[in-house]
Every structure is written in structure tokens, then in C-alpha cells.
Design a protein around this motif. Sequence first.
Motif, PDB file in Angstrom:
ATOM      1  N   UNK A   1       0.848  -1.184   0.000  1.00  0.00           N
ATOM      2  CA  UNK A   1       0.000   0.000   0.000  1.00  0.00           C
ATOM      3  C   UNK A   1       0.889   1.242   0.000  1.00  0.00           C
ATOM      4  N   UNK A   2       0.616   2.149  -0.903  1.00  0.00           N
ATOM      5  CA  UNK A   2       1.371   3.394  -0.989  1.00  0.00           C
ATOM      6  C   UNK A   2       0.688   4.442  -0.114  1.00  0.00           C
ATOM      7  N   UNK A   3       1.486   5.226   0.619  1.00  0.00           N
ATOM      8  CA  UNK A   3       0.936   6.201   1.559  1.00  0.00           C
ATOM      9  C   UNK A   3       1.543   7.573   1.281  1.00  0.00           C
ATOM     10  N   UNK A   4       0.679   8.579   1.196  1.00  0.00           N
ATOM     11  CA  UNK A   4       1.111   9.977   1.153  1.00  0.00           C
ATOM     12  C   UNK A   4       0.634  10.613   2.442  1.00  0.00           C
ATOM     13  N   UNK A   5       1.580  11.019   3.285  1.00  0.00           N
ATOM     14  CA  UNK A   5       1.283  11.436   4.649  1.00  0.00           C
ATOM     15  C   UNK A   5       1.686  12.879   4.890  1.00  0.00           C
ATOM     16  N   UNK A   6       0.734  13.685   5.364  1.00  0.00           N
ATOM     17  CA  UNK A   6       1.041  15.011   5.900  1.00  0.00           C
ATOM     18  C   UNK A   6       1.152  14.851   7.407  1.00  0.00           C
ATOM     19  N   UNK A   7       2.312  15.196   7.960  1.00  0.00           N
ATOM     20  CA  UNK A   7       2.553  14.920   9.381  1.00  0.00           C
ATOM     21  C   UNK A   7       3.630  15.843   9.924  1.00  0.00           C
ATOM     22  N   UNK A   8       3.443  16.297  11.174  1.00  0.00           N
ATOM     23  CA  UNK A   8       4.421  17.172  11.809  1.00  0.00           C
ATOM     24  C   UNK A   8       5.220  16.460  12.899  1.00  0.00           C
ATOM     25  N   UNK A   9       4.826  15.255  13.266  1.00  0.00           N
ATOM     26  CA  UNK A   9       5.533  14.509  14.298  1.00  0.00           C
ATOM     27  C   UNK A   9       6.776  13.853  13.692  1.00  0.00           C
ATOM     28  N   UNK A  10       7.956  14.365  14.061  1.00  0.00           N
ATOM     29  CA  UNK A  10       9.185  13.898  13.437  1.00  0.00           C
ATOM     30  C   UNK A  10       9.463  12.441  13.724  1.00  0.00           C
ATOM     31  N   UNK A  11       9.117  11.963  14.918  1.00  0.00           N
ATOM     32  CA  UNK A  11       9.350  10.555  15.221  1.00  0.00           C
ATOM     33  C   UNK A  11       8.587   9.646  14.260  1.00  0.00           C
ATOM     34  N   UNK A  12       7.396  10.075  13.870  1.00  0.00           N
ATOM     35  CA  UNK A  12       6.607   9.275  12.934  1.00  0.00           C
ATOM     36  C   UNK A  12       7.249   9.282  11.552  1.00  0.00           C
ATOM     37  N   UNK A  13       7.565  10.459  11.033  1.00  0.00           N
ATOM     38  CA  UNK A  13       8.108  10.513   9.676  1.00  0.00           C
ATOM     39  C   UNK A  13       9.505   9.914   9.605  1.00  0.00           C
ATOM     40  N   UNK A  14      10.274  10.063  10.669  1.00  0.00           N
ATOM     41  CA  UNK A  14      11.629   9.504  10.680  1.00  0.00           C
ATOM     42  C   UNK A  14      11.600   7.990  10.586  1.00  0.00           C
ATOM     43  N   UNK A  15      10.638   7.381  11.270  1.00  0.00           N
ATOM     44  CA  UNK A  15      10.557   5.926  11.296  1.00  0.00           C
ATOM     45  C   UNK A  15       9.848   5.349  10.081  1.00  0.00           C
ATOM     46  N   UNK A  16       8.992   6.115   9.468  1.00  0.00           N
ATOM     47  CA  UNK A  16       8.134   5.571   8.418  1.00  0.00           C
ATOM     48  C   UNK A  16       8.449   6.080   7.023  1.00  0.00           C
ATOM     49  N   UNK A  17       8.907   7.331   6.925  1.00  0.00           N
ATOM     50  CA  UNK A  17       9.040   7.954   5.616  1.00  0.00           C
ATOM     51  C   UNK A  17      10.149   7.350   4.773  1.00  0.00           C
TER      52      UNK A  17
END
Length: 251
Positions: free
Chosen positions: A196-212
Motif C-alpha cells: 500500500x502506498x501512503x502519502x502522509x502530511x505529518x508534523x511529528x518527526x518521530x513518525x516521519x523519521x521511522x516511516x518515511x
Amino acid sequence: MPEQAPTSTLPLLPLLSLQGVHTHIGEYHILQGVDLIVPRAGMTVLLGRNGAGKTTTLRTIMGLWKASQGSVQFDGQNIAAHATPDIAQAGIAYVPESMAIFSDLTVKENLHLAARSGPIDTARLEWIFNFFPALKKFWNYPAGNLSGGQKQMVAIARAIIEPRKLLLVDEPTKGLAPAIIDNLIAVFNELKSHDTTILLVEQNFNVVKNLGDTVAVMDDGRVVHAGNMRTLAEDEDLQQRLLGLSLASHQ
């Protein structure tokens, strides 16, 4: 011995690409030539200051606001002029920041309405319950009576109750407790592992660092930087230049 066919080394075409997309909302010119590439089977993170155009980009992809110029190519087809129900039918789901659940309906009714192709697949529902056990507990409760975090679970579950090619998610961790954020991270990782492809708008760096996997930074209605998420995460000077802050300070 028969000659073997050559192995293709061409990269897969991106699942989603925006080229020169402009969007007007009333008299306001919000998107001013957005170019964006979202590779298949990974997560692309959309970053930027408030008002940069991130939410407008998601809503334009979903057809909720129409592009006044440019193309939105999804899985080889230009969907810029398509109606939102047709875009959803093509395999795109959208989780807005507002969550957009039906507050007067039960959790069960919310999920059944989201299952567009027929009855809910029992195995997939149990898979969702594994990440969001509160949904099973409150299955017959009105969704409007749930906490903010539980409503976010309903919103995510609605989007993934059926397999989707592309998931658009706007600020899913905003205001959530760390335990619920951990569950969201687990869900996104599982979705990525199942193509599944995900396009995420997010400000939590821990989330984007681990997932992006990839990242695009927006400013004034345009994408001003695109590249590998790890590269941005490790370069505080680049963060400061693009975002006006160090992502490490935004954890």
C-alpha cells in the motif's frame, strides 16, 4: 540453448505524480504549480509550514477541490477532472485531519458504509482489531461518543477496511496519546509491507523519521524540495533552510 530475454532495469513508474498543478479556492490561488512524485509501495511524507498547501494538495488529488491547471496521474491515468467517488473507486482513500466520521452512527455502521464492494471481509476486520482493539470494544457505540484517539482509529479503519492502492492521510497523530501513535505506526508499517502506498502530511518527526521513505517539502503552494527522507532527517542545516526549524526540536 535458447537465448534468455533481457531483464528490464527500468524503474517502476510512480503510482502518483502531479505535474504543474494549480488549484484555486474562490479568489485564492493556493497551489501554484505543484510537481510531486509518489513512488509505489512506500511512504512519501509531505512537509511544510502552515499554509504551504499540503492539505490542498491532498484534497486536489482526491477531487474535493479541482485542479485549475496541470495533471494528476494515478496508476497511469489522469484523474484531475474525475469526480471524488470515481477516484475512490480507483483505489484511493483519504483520511482528513477532521477525521470525517459519522458521529451519529455506530463504529460498526461507519465501517460497513466504508466497505464499498460488499460485506466486510471478516479476516481483514480482525486484522484491524489487532491494531485497534478499542474498535472491537466499542463496536456498537455511536462514534461521536468516542475519544479523539478512538475517532482517529475509526477514520483510519474506514480508509483501510478494503485494500487500497493509495492512502492519503492528513495529520493523523495530532493530539493523540503516545500509545495510540505507536499503534498507527504499526498499522502504516504493515500497510507498506503489503504494497500500500501512503502519502502522509505529518508534523511529528518521530513518525516521519521511522516511516518515511521519500519526502517533499512545500512552500507557498509549490514543492521546493524532494528526496530521500533519511537525507533530510540527518541534515539539520537543510531542515533549517527548508522549514525554518530543526526537526529534532519538533519531536
